[in-house]
Design an enzyme around this catalytic site. Structure first.
Site, PDB file in Angstrom:
ATOM      1  N   HIS A  72       0.794  -1.061  -0.047  1.00 47.22           N
ATOM      2  CA  HIS A  72       0.020   0.202   0.010  1.00 47.22           C
ATOM      3  C   HIS A  72       0.869   1.224   0.148  1.00 47.22           C
ATOM      4  O   HIS A  72       1.884   1.312   0.706  1.00 47.22           O
ATOM      5  CB  HIS A  72      -0.789   0.040   1.313  1.00 47.22           C
ATOM      6  CG  HIS A  72      -2.054  -0.710   1.142  1.00 47.22           C
ATOM      7  ND1 HIS A  72      -2.704  -1.142   2.334  1.00 47.22           N
ATOM      8  CD2 HIS A  72      -2.217  -1.906   0.369  1.00 47.22           C
ATOM      9  CE1 HIS A  72      -3.728  -2.269   1.974  1.00 47.22           C
ATOM     10  NE2 HIS A  72      -3.332  -2.528   0.805  1.00 47.22           N
ATOM     11  N   TYR A 200      -8.739   4.318   9.086  1.00 45.67           N
ATOM     12  CA  TYR A 200      -8.629   4.558  10.506  1.00 45.67           C
ATOM     13  C   TYR A 200      -9.580   5.469  10.957  1.00 45.67           C
ATOM     14  O   TYR A 200      -9.800   6.439  10.295  1.00 45.67           O
ATOM     15  CB  TYR A 200      -7.207   5.209  10.968  1.00 45.67           C
ATOM     16  CG  TYR A 200      -5.991   4.211  11.099  1.00 45.67           C
ATOM     17  CD1 TYR A 200      -5.814   3.791   9.970  1.00 45.67           C
ATOM     18  CD2 TYR A 200      -5.871   3.799  12.181  1.00 45.67           C
ATOM     19  CE1 TYR A 200      -4.309   2.979  10.007  1.00 45.67           C
ATOM     20  CE2 TYR A 200      -4.653   2.960  12.328  1.00 45.67           C
ATOM     21  CZ  TYR A 200      -3.911   2.574  11.075  1.00 45.67           C
ATOM     22  OH  TYR A 200      -3.114   1.645  11.207  1.00 45.67           O
ATOM     23  N   PRO A 290      -1.684  -0.889  19.620  1.00 47.86           N
ATOM     24  CA  PRO A 290      -1.750  -1.227  18.255  1.00 47.86           C
ATOM     25  C   PRO A 290      -2.039  -0.365  17.213  1.00 47.86           C
ATOM     26  O   PRO A 290      -1.679  -0.577  16.185  1.00 47.86           O
ATOM     27  CB  PRO A 290      -2.717  -2.507  18.077  1.00 47.86           C
ATOM     28  CG  PRO A 290      -3.634  -2.357  19.330  1.00 47.86           C
ATOM     29  CD  PRO A 290      -2.826  -1.697  20.461  1.00 47.86           C
ATOM     30  N   LYS A 294       3.034  -0.741  15.473  1.00 47.54           N
ATOM     31  CA  LYS A 294       4.565  -1.051  15.818  1.00 47.54           C
ATOM     32  C   LYS A 294       4.995  -2.154  16.405  1.00 47.54           C
ATOM     33  O   LYS A 294       6.300  -2.276  16.371  1.00 47.54           O
ATOM     34  CB  LYS A 294       5.102   0.473  16.569  1.00 47.54           C
ATOM     35  CG  LYS A 294       4.760   1.826  15.669  1.00 47.54           C
ATOM     36  CD  LYS A 294       5.762   1.882  14.552  1.00 47.54           C
ATOM     37  CE  LYS A 294       5.487   3.035  13.538  1.00 47.54           C
ATOM     38  NZ  LYS A 294       5.270   2.772  12.406  1.00 47.54           N
ATOM     39  N   TYR A 382       4.641   6.248  10.315  1.00 52.42           N
ATOM     40  CA  TYR A 382       3.835   5.136  10.226  1.00 52.42           C
ATOM     41  C   TYR A 382       4.802   4.007   9.235  1.00 52.42           C
ATOM     42  O   TYR A 382       4.719   2.930   9.462  1.00 52.42           O
ATOM     43  CB  TYR A 382       2.814   5.605   9.557  1.00 52.42           C
ATOM     44  CG  TYR A 382       1.565   4.654   9.398  1.00 52.42           C
ATOM     45  CD1 TYR A 382       0.854   4.444  10.486  1.00 52.42           C
ATOM     46  CD2 TYR A 382       1.219   4.110   7.951  1.00 52.42           C
ATOM     47  CE1 TYR A 382      -0.197   3.538  10.281  1.00 52.42           C
ATOM     48  CE2 TYR A 382      -0.032   3.187   7.940  1.00 52.42           C
ATOM     49  CZ  TYR A 382      -0.471   2.903   8.993  1.00 52.42           C
ATOM     50  OH  TYR A 382      -1.547   2.130   8.878  1.00 52.42           O
TER      51      TYR A 382
HETATM   52  P1  FAD Z   1       5.846 -12.941  20.669  1.00 52.44           P
HETATM   53  O1  FAD Z   1       5.308 -12.973  19.081  1.00 52.44           O
HETATM   54  O2  FAD Z   1       5.186 -12.788  21.705  1.00 52.44           O
HETATM   55  O3  FAD Z   1       6.818 -14.201  20.656  1.00 52.44           O
HETATM   56  C1  FAD Z   1       7.377 -14.688  22.130  1.00 52.44           C
HETATM   57  C2  FAD Z   1       7.461 -16.310  21.987  1.00 52.44           C
HETATM   58  O4  FAD Z   1       7.926 -16.583  23.129  1.00 52.44           O
HETATM   59  C3  FAD Z   1       6.014 -16.982  21.880  1.00 52.44           C
HETATM   60  O5  FAD Z   1       5.994 -17.686  20.901  1.00 52.44           O
HETATM   61  C4  FAD Z   1       5.876 -17.513  23.268  1.00 52.44           C
HETATM   62  O6  FAD Z   1       4.972 -18.534  23.106  1.00 52.44           O
HETATM   63  C5  FAD Z   1       7.430 -17.792  23.687  1.00 52.44           C
HETATM   64  N1  FAD Z   1       7.586 -17.900  24.786  1.00 52.44           N
HETATM   65  C6  FAD Z   1       7.033 -17.294  26.047  1.00 52.44           C
HETATM   66  N2  FAD Z   1       7.522 -17.641  27.384  1.00 52.44           N
HETATM   67  C7  FAD Z   1       8.499 -18.592  27.096  1.00 52.44           C
HETATM   68  C8  FAD Z   1       9.170 -19.392  27.848  1.00 52.44           C
HETATM   69  N3  FAD Z   1       9.342 -19.217  28.915  1.00 52.44           N
HETATM   70  N4  FAD Z   1      10.060 -20.197  27.208  1.00 52.44           N
HETATM   71  C9  FAD Z   1      10.159 -20.429  25.812  1.00 52.44           C
HETATM   72  N5  FAD Z   1       9.362 -19.724  24.983  1.00 52.44           N
HETATM   73  C10 FAD Z   1       8.539 -18.742  25.602  1.00 52.44           C
HETATM   74  N6  FAD Z   1       0.702  -5.508  17.111  1.00 52.44           N
HETATM   75  C11 FAD Z   1       0.554  -4.744  16.173  1.00 52.44           C
HETATM   76  O7  FAD Z   1       1.462  -3.966  15.572  1.00 52.44           O
HETATM   77  N7  FAD Z   1      -0.731  -4.711  15.616  1.00 52.44           N
HETATM   78  C12 FAD Z   1      -1.621  -5.528  15.991  1.00 52.44           C
HETATM   79  O8  FAD Z   1      -2.725  -5.766  15.600  1.00 52.44           O
HETATM   80  C13 FAD Z   1      -1.397  -6.500  17.190  1.00 52.44           C
HETATM   81  N8  FAD Z   1      -2.486  -7.456  17.568  1.00 52.44           N
HETATM   82  C14 FAD Z   1      -2.063  -8.254  18.720  1.00 52.44           C
HETATM   83  C15 FAD Z   1      -2.663  -8.829  19.251  1.00 52.44           C
HETATM   84  C16 FAD Z   1      -2.495  -9.825  20.399  1.00 52.44           C
HETATM   85  C17 FAD Z   1      -3.545 -10.580  20.959  1.00 52.44           C
HETATM   86  C18 FAD Z   1      -0.965  -9.677  20.980  1.00 52.44           C
HETATM   87  C19 FAD Z   1      -0.641 -10.540  22.192  1.00 52.44           C
HETATM   88  C20 FAD Z   1      -0.209  -8.844  20.339  1.00 52.44           C
HETATM   89  C21 FAD Z   1      -0.632  -8.021  19.139  1.00 52.44           C
HETATM   90  N9  FAD Z   1       0.292  -7.279  18.637  1.00 52.44           N
HETATM   91  C22 FAD Z   1       0.261  -6.561  17.657  1.00 52.44           C
HETATM   92  C23 FAD Z   1       1.755  -7.050  18.930  1.00 52.44           C
HETATM   93  C24 FAD Z   1       2.783  -7.804  18.173  1.00 52.44           C
HETATM   94  O9  FAD Z   1       2.027  -9.048  17.778  1.00 52.44           O
HETATM   95  C25 FAD Z   1       3.780  -8.146  19.137  1.00 52.44           C
HETATM   96  O10 FAD Z   1       4.586  -6.996  19.205  1.00 52.44           O
HETATM   97  C26 FAD Z   1       5.049  -9.114  18.271  1.00 52.44           C
HETATM   98  O11 FAD Z   1       4.547 -10.560  18.553  1.00 52.44           O
HETATM   99  C27 FAD Z   1       5.993  -9.096  19.220  1.00 52.44           C
HETATM  100  O12 FAD Z   1       6.938 -10.209  18.619  1.00 52.44           O
HETATM  101  P2  FAD Z   1       7.835 -11.060  19.793  1.00 52.44           P
HETATM  102  O13 FAD Z   1       9.001 -11.892  18.965  1.00 52.44           O
HETATM  103  O14 FAD Z   1       8.858 -10.083  20.702  1.00 52.44           O
HETATM  104  O15 FAD Z   1       6.988 -11.429  20.767  1.00 52.44           O
HETATM  105  C1  DHB Z   2      -3.359  -4.016  11.387  1.00 52.28           C
HETATM  106  C2  DHB Z   2      -3.325  -3.834  12.932  1.00 52.28           C
HETATM  107  C3  DHB Z   2      -3.039  -2.613  13.480  1.00 52.28           C
HETATM  108  O1  DHB Z   2      -2.781  -2.606  14.570  1.00 52.28           O
HETATM  109  C4  DHB Z   2      -2.628  -1.524  12.618  1.00 52.28           C
HETATM  110  O2  DHB Z   2      -2.439  -0.314  13.247  1.00 52.28           O
HETATM  111  C5  DHB Z   2      -2.715  -1.558  11.338  1.00 52.28           C
HETATM  112  C6  DHB Z   2      -2.996  -2.795  10.692  1.00 52.28           C
HETATM  113  C7  DHB Z   2      -3.543  -5.315  10.853  1.00 52.28           C
HETATM  114  O3  DHB Z   2      -3.742  -6.249  11.669  1.00 52.28           O
HETATM  115  O4  DHB Z   2      -3.481  -5.424   9.635  1.00 52.28           O
END
Ligand code: FAD
Ligand code: DHB
Length: 388
Positions: A72, A200, A290, A294, A382
């Protein structure tokens, strides 16, 4: 077991770190407490900043994203029954990619395994030891057996609820935290999104976001109570609210709802992101609401920095980047925190707000809609601030 970098967590941060290290000839083992199937199905973020999409492509894990991702150049702000288009490409020469986080996870898992990488799924009782020494190790249980990984460094990529942050020595960490008095109800629906680009929407009844995963799969979000009971949201009510908050600016086609969930919203930073030989990356160190999209992007930025620092250590015996890891990451993290907070506070209805606040929010949105300077600032943040 013995490896150079022991990685805890197979989210975007842990998997990307392992991939980048491998490309630099540095060995790692990932341990993950969930199953492969679980992490590959977990629906979360979907928006990838320009530099991060480029990194996926340049490091050879962007092939499916190139085919299935949606590229996009801009998005829409919707308020007062009108939409206003922002063209990021014209403003800052960059765009964004819509491609589900779980697809990034699938691509990285596949690539790590194809490259001979080791990911141990379904571990239990993970602990880190001797992190203040140059011989740290990780213990965990797998298939009922106690296991140990000896390594040079430990990467805590285990998300917000992981064990790495709580393993820092007492009194080392400072937490900066802010909870928001609302959450997001998100659905995945088998129906076309209302527009090719994201919308948005600011509305008296609360924020709504209209995004997508494909031309036939809509991802839609509504501002709700932080602890909202999903039982109070039968499908009809969700659709009704999504129609209303779109303010008559588009027609919204309905479809079967494939997934439904509520996400709480918070801003959180822990400082520093390192102690001894333990380095935090991604959600383990910081959480954003969210609205600015980011979360996953920050996780990818941290591990890009960490992989470079580890590369400098192994190839040139230079520890400077490792020593400065936390400081370097946090400068960018705080800017993303500020942007995420700012996007959140202009678009959401706050329970304690006074009529002044609505007028101020609308004035701010109107300013963005009509000022190239304001649009440029939004677009720059963004699509992703520059990364070292
Ligand atoms: P994670 O993806 O959380 O990965 C951490 C991993 O570590 C997991 O797989 C977990 O199972 C594992 N783990 C935890 N504890 C242990 C342990 N003790 N031993 C071994 N493994 C372990 N961000 C957005 O920008 N837009 C969104 O719409 C959005 N929606 C979200 C919805 C939800 C429900 C959640 C929870 C988050 C959302 N986020 C969103 C945030 C985004 O998904 C996270 O910032 C991203 O997943 C971060 O990646 P990470 O690898 O740091 O952590
Ligand atoms: C999506 C989620 C977000 O929080 C956002 O700001 C933009 C896109 C998504 O899930 O596509």
């Amino acid at each position: 077991m013995r490896t150079q970098v022991g990685i805890i967590g197979a989210g975007p941060a842990g998997l990307m770190l392992s991939h980048l290290l491998h490309l630099n000839g540095i060995s790692s083992i990932i341990i993950e407490n969930r199953s492969r199937d679980y992490i590959e199905q977990r629906i979360r973020a979907g928006l990838i900043e320009q530099w991060a999409a480029d990194m996926l492509t340049e490091t050879g894990v962007g092939e499916r994203m190139a085919r299935e991702g949606m590229f996009h150049d801009g998005n829409y702000l919707c308020f007062n029954g009108e939409t206003h288009h922002l063209n990021f490409r014209k403003l800052v020469g960059k765009g964004i990619t819509i491609y589900g986080q779980q697809e990034v996870v699938k691509d990285l898992v596949e690539r790590r395994l194809a490259d001979g990488g080791q990911i141990i799924f379904e571990v239990d009782d993970t602990k880190v030891h001797d992190i203040a020494t140059d011989k740290p190790f990780i213990t965990f249980r797998h298939d009922g057996k106690e296991q140990r990984i000896d390594c040079d460094f430990i990467a805590g990529c285990d998300g917000f609820h992981g064990i790495c942050r709580p393993s820092f020595p007492p009194d080392v960490l400072t937490f900066y935290d802010r909870e928001y008095p609302f959450g997001w109800l998100g659905i995945l629906s088998e129906s076309p999104p209302p527009d090719e680009e994201l919308i948005y929407a600011y509305h008296d009844r609360g924020f709504a976001l209209y995004t997508m995963r494909s031309p036939t799969l809509a991802r839609l979000y509504l501002q709700v109570e932080p602890d909202e009971d999903l039982d109070k949201w039968p499908d009809d009510r969700i659709w009704e609210e999504l129609h209303i908050r779109l303010g008559g600016t588009r027609t919204l086609q309905e479809g079967p709802i494939l997934q439904k969930g509520v996400t709480a919203m918070r801003s959180f930073v822990c400082e520093p992101m390192q102690t001894g030989r333990l380095f935090l990356a991604g959600d383990a160190a910081h959480i954003v609401p969210p609205t600015g999209a980011k979360g996953m992007n920050l996780a990818l930025a941290d591990v890009r920095m960490l992989s470079r620092a580890l590369d400098a250590y192994y190839k040139r015996n230079n520890s400077d980047l490792l020593a400065g890891y936390s400081k370097t990451c946090l400068e960018r993290v705080w800017k993303a925190q500020r942007f995420s907070w700012w996007m959140t506070q202009i678009f959401h209805v706050f329970p304690d707000e006074v009529p002044f606040d609505r007028r101020r929010q609308l004035a701010e949105l109107d300013y963005i809609a009509h000022s190239v300077a304001a649009q440029t600032s939004l677009a720059e943040q963004y699509t992703g601030l520059p990364i070292a």
